[in-house]
Design an enzyme around this catalytic site. Structure first.
Site, mmCIF file in Angstrom:
data_model
loop_
_atom_site.group_PDB
_atom_site.id
_atom_site.type_symbol
_atom_site.label_atom_id
_atom_site.label_comp_id
_atom_site.label_asym_id
_atom_site.label_seq_id
_atom_site.Cartn_x
_atom_site.Cartn_y
_atom_site.Cartn_z
ATOM 1 N N CYS A 37 74.359 8.290 57.879
ATOM 2 C CA CYS A 37 74.471 6.906 58.358
ATOM 3 C C CYS A 37 73.114 6.393 58.827
ATOM 4 O O CYS A 37 72.721 5.263 58.518
ATOM 5 C CB CYS A 37 75.495 6.828 59.480
ATOM 6 N N CYS B 199 83.097 9.064 63.696
ATOM 7 C CA CYS B 199 83.631 7.734 64.002
ATOM 8 C C CYS B 199 84.756 7.310 63.068
ATOM 9 O O CYS B 199 85.620 6.526 63.462
ATOM 10 C CB CYS B 199 82.511 6.694 63.997
#
Length: 359
Positions: free
Chosen positions: A104, A200
């Site tokens: 990410c 997440c």
């Protein structure tokens, strides 16, 4: 004199919120953004502390209003699915254990977000990471945070010189306790918000179940075997296991055993005694160097084989095909293919790469 413009990624947490405040206090023209990454085709379960969740957007927006800075939500769904979720699923199917936060950071926060920032004329992107960036000897250096317990340089080793030149990380100069103190002093409701610690996009942290749902035809039961190939029992799919794992194996052998290897070709999980998970040498690929341009010969460093590991003395040596060999002074527990190994020299990040194989 025109103010320098900075786009800060806001997760709704205390770190990025205080980072936005600090940058505004330092005289920057601050624009807050939250990356919209949740996938609409999945039922999105809220979890306290979830990074970039629906409630996180609301928290970030309230902070931006409090700080009187512009705030936008940017759609990163497709990129997040392609570069993070699909990568995560594919790596587990190949018997490796990836770190999605590193992917990410590499592809979204410090690549696409930086490009969007440049597109609106911003000079920098900023985050709430605990790390420092300084220019030393003609290179931009990534430096360990003041708060050693919260240092996040391990997840940032992929940053290029251009990215470092255009990135600000104001939290790196403070301890976590001080950041919370500042948040409370300036009246931010997120001052006591719980840190996000799990993956997440997997609310219950059950990555095996998640991968089975994402790729149901790729996960199938197989055999637990010892290092000689003797069958010891049945496993429910290699994606449920990682190197060093002991709990949840469902084996009753009269002795403790640990996962020592995962073979996606034979769909087997190798188990053995704990001493079998201690190794000294590994080969890594996809190398990025920060403090140096390239590795000319052997270098003594400290290296971390996972986010939570303590740095350990090692020697890194260049190999063919751009690989690097890492030889630790002492045996390391559960070196895991797919994880990153990051090299340090004192407070500087030398660089790092993805663990490809063990020697």
């Amino acid at each position: 004199m025109t103010k320098k413009k900075v786009v800060i990624g806001m997760s709704g947490g205390v770190d990025s919120s205080v980072a936005a405040y600090l940058l505004k206090e330092q005289g920057y023209d601050v624009i807050g953004v939250t990356m919209q990454i949740w996938q609409e085709d999945k039922e999105y379960e809220e979890r306290e502390g979830g990074c970039c969740s629906l409630s996180a957007v609301d928290d970030a927006r309230r902070v931006a209003q409090k700080l009187d800075i512009p705030f936008y939500v940017l759609n990163f769904r497709d990129s997040f699915k392609r570069n993070v979720i699909d990568y995560f699923v594919d790596e587990y199917i190949q018997g490796r254990t990836p770190n999605p936060c590193i992917a990410c950071n590499k592809y979204l926060k410090f690549d696409e977000l930086l490009q969007k920032a440049k597109g609106i004329g911003a000079d920098y992107v900023a985050t709430g990471h605990y790390a420092k960036i300084e220019e030393r000897d003609g290179r931009f250096q990534l430096i360990r945070s003041k708060d050693d317990r919260k240092d996040q340089t391990y997840a940032l080793y992929n940053l290029t010189q251009e990215q470092l030149e255009h990135t600000l990380m104001p939290c790196g100069e403070f301890t976590k306790d001080k950041i919370r103190e500042i948040a409370k002093e300036i009246g931010l409701d997120v001052h006591n918000k719980k840190d996000s610690e799990e993956i997440c996009f997997i609310p219950d942290n059950n990555h095996g179940r998640y991968i089975c749902e994402a790729a149901p035809n790729k996960v199938r039961p197989g055999n637990f075997v010892d290092k000689y190939g003797n069958v010891l029992g049945k496993h429910k799919g290699i994606v449920y296991y990682t190197i060093g794992q002991r709990k949840g194996l469902g084996l009753a052998l009269g002795r403790p055993v640990f996962v020592t290897d995962i073979n996606p070709v034979t769909n087997t999980v190798v188990v053995g005694p704990e001493e079998d998970i201690f190794k000294t040498d590994l080969v890594c690929k996809d190398i990025n160097f920060i403090s140096i341009d390239k590795l000319e010969g052997p270098m003594e460093v400290e290296a971390k084989i996972r986010y939570s590991a303590r740095p350990a003395k090692a020697t890194i040596s260049p190999m063919e095909n751009g690989r690097v060999k890492v030889s630790f002074e002492d045996k390391q527990r559960a070196i895991t293919k797919g994880q990153s190994v990051v090299f340090y020299k004192d407070d500087l990040v030398v660089g790092g790469g993805i663990i490809e194989s063990l020697l």
